[in-house]
Each structure stands twice: as C-alpha cells, then as structure tokens.
Design an enzyme around this catalytic site. Sequence first.
Site, PDB file in Angstrom:
ATOM      1  N   SER A 152       0.779  -1.130   0.095  1.00 56.99           N
ATOM      2  CA  SER A 152      -0.108   0.037   0.071  1.00 56.99           C
ATOM      3  C   SER A 152       0.795   1.186  -0.083  1.00 56.99           C
ATOM      4  CB  SER A 152      -0.815   0.142   1.304  1.00 56.99           C
ATOM      5  OG  SER A 152      -1.640  -1.220   1.316  1.00 56.99           O
ATOM      6  N   HIS A 246      -7.252  -0.730   6.041  1.00 56.15           N
ATOM      7  CA  HIS A 246      -6.936  -2.058   6.356  1.00 56.15           C
ATOM      8  C   HIS A 246      -6.615  -2.693   7.693  1.00 56.15           C
ATOM      9  CE1 HIS A 246      -5.732  -2.943   2.118  1.00 56.15           C
ATOM     10  NE2 HIS A 246      -5.017  -1.787   2.223  1.00 56.15           N
TER      11      HIS A 246
END
Length: 316
Positions: A152, A246
Amino acid sequence: MNGVLKAMLSEWFSSGFLNLERVTWHSPCEVLQKISEAEAVHPVKNWLDMKRRVGPYRRCYFSSHCSTPGDPLIVLYVALTSDITNNIQAIVKDCPLSETEDKNKIAAAIFYSISLIQQGLQGVELGTFLIKQVVRELQKEFPHLGAFSSLSPIPGFTKWLLGLLSLQAKEHGKNELFTDSESRDIAEATGGPAHETLRAYLSSNEWVKSAKLVCALQAPLMRLCAWYLYGEKHRGYALNPVANFHLQNGAVLWRINWMADSSPRGLTSSCGLMVNYRYFLEETSTNSVAYLGSKTIKASEQVLGLVAQFQKHSKL
C-alpha cells in the site's frame, strides 16, 4: 440529508446485491477502458500496461450491482507472487506477458491497488466486502495459497513530515527528529542545516539523486513513517486513511518498505516508502474488533521496533 442518503446507498449496495466479476484481456473493451481510466493508485500508462495487469500472475476483480452487471463500482488488482513483495515496480513493470502460470511459483496474493469507480459511493463499505470476496475466490483457485497482503501507498506522509520540519526550523536550534549523527550526515549531504535544507530537498524530490543523502535518510524516515502510521491518530484511529481501511478489516501493520515506490508520485506522497498490511485470515475478526472497539493496532516486531526508536530519539 447526507446521513439519510448514505444509509440508503449502503442498503442498496449491500453485499447481497453485489456480484464479483473478474477482468481479463478478453473482457469487453468498455470495461477495460473504464477501469484503466479510473485507476487512482498506480495510473495505467497504455494498453500494454493494462494487458500486463490482467495477464499471467495477475488478477483484476470488480464489484457490480445485480441491476447493472458488467458495470464496475470498485476494482481490486492482485499480484500472485512467490513471496510478499516489497517493491511496486516489481509488480507494475516486471510482469511477463507470454509466460504460462506455474501454480507452484505462487505462494502469496498481493493486493496492490483498490480504486472506487463510482465516486458517488464514497463512504459505502464496498472495499471491505470486495477483499473478502477476492480472498475466497483465490482460495478456490489456489487452495495452497498461504499469504495475503497489501502493498500500500502512504498518502500524506510527505506532507506530514514537511510540516514537522517546518515546525522544527521555526524553533531555531531545536532538534527532535534526528540523532546528532544523523543531523551531521544530512547537513553534510545537503550543505546546510538539516531541517531547513532537507525541507527543500524533499519538496522537489531532489534528494533521491544523492546516494549519500538517501543513505543518511533511510533510518530516520523509516522510524518517522512507523510513527506516522502507528502513533498519529484521528479520534483514536489511524490518521492515515489507507492504514485505517486495512486495520478496520483486521489486517496487521506488518512491514514498512524503503524505496518501494521510486515513481514521482510515490516520492511526492510518501518519500518512496510503502507498507504491507498482512491479512492473517484466522486473526482478522479478532484484530478488527480490537481496532474498532479498543482502538488497538496490531503491528509486527519490525514496526514496533521502529516506533520504539522514534520514541527514544524524538520528543514530539
């Protein structure tokens, strides 16, 4: 009215009405065009680039509403790799087009981009459900698959760091970000006081052209990034929106990667750093409850070690 509309959209686009569809090079041209234009994390450069992203060792999935099948709402890109990747260029640039997939080479699924196509659905929990669906789909295709992780970006890190450097520069002679040896190395590489010159270098991405400065910045930027992801909060939750997403899903803040995205976009937004949020499937529910209920972030030893270094060297 905003709250009522959001509640209605959440009901209309709940999991029971959504379909999972896979994108391949043989998908309708309109679909390929739409998802390539909407890619917000790692922009698609051309049709050859798009072909790589749906080719061997790659998967692309989207959610569509049952009333409009084939019309993407949100898209998730996945790389199938031998281990948990720590560099985005290895995914978006080094993907073979002609190679036939060897299932024995696939041990990890890396979620490297998730993009909302229909911006009017901001705030509706589409991403969480899409990741869960994709995990189930990949487990069917590859029963031996053992590792699920994101790779990410860290949007906002550079802006946050520049703000700290500006604050330190105003408080003349005050150093709370770097050790004395780090300050000397940075000053030697930049030719001036660490906080003042470094701010200019980071703002223009010029620092990556100096191997000496890159070396001098690795240790301090790694621990500053760890603190940004783990310690900087908004109402008790992670300040960084990608981290918050997340962690809500039950992932672990697993590994921060140095020089993981050397593109101009990656350098501008996060000084080239990226992070793996790892999904241990048997722990995601527990981690999600702990984060949402107690605001507890589950992190690896690497991240916690970097946070401890930050707390030792900084007084913020």
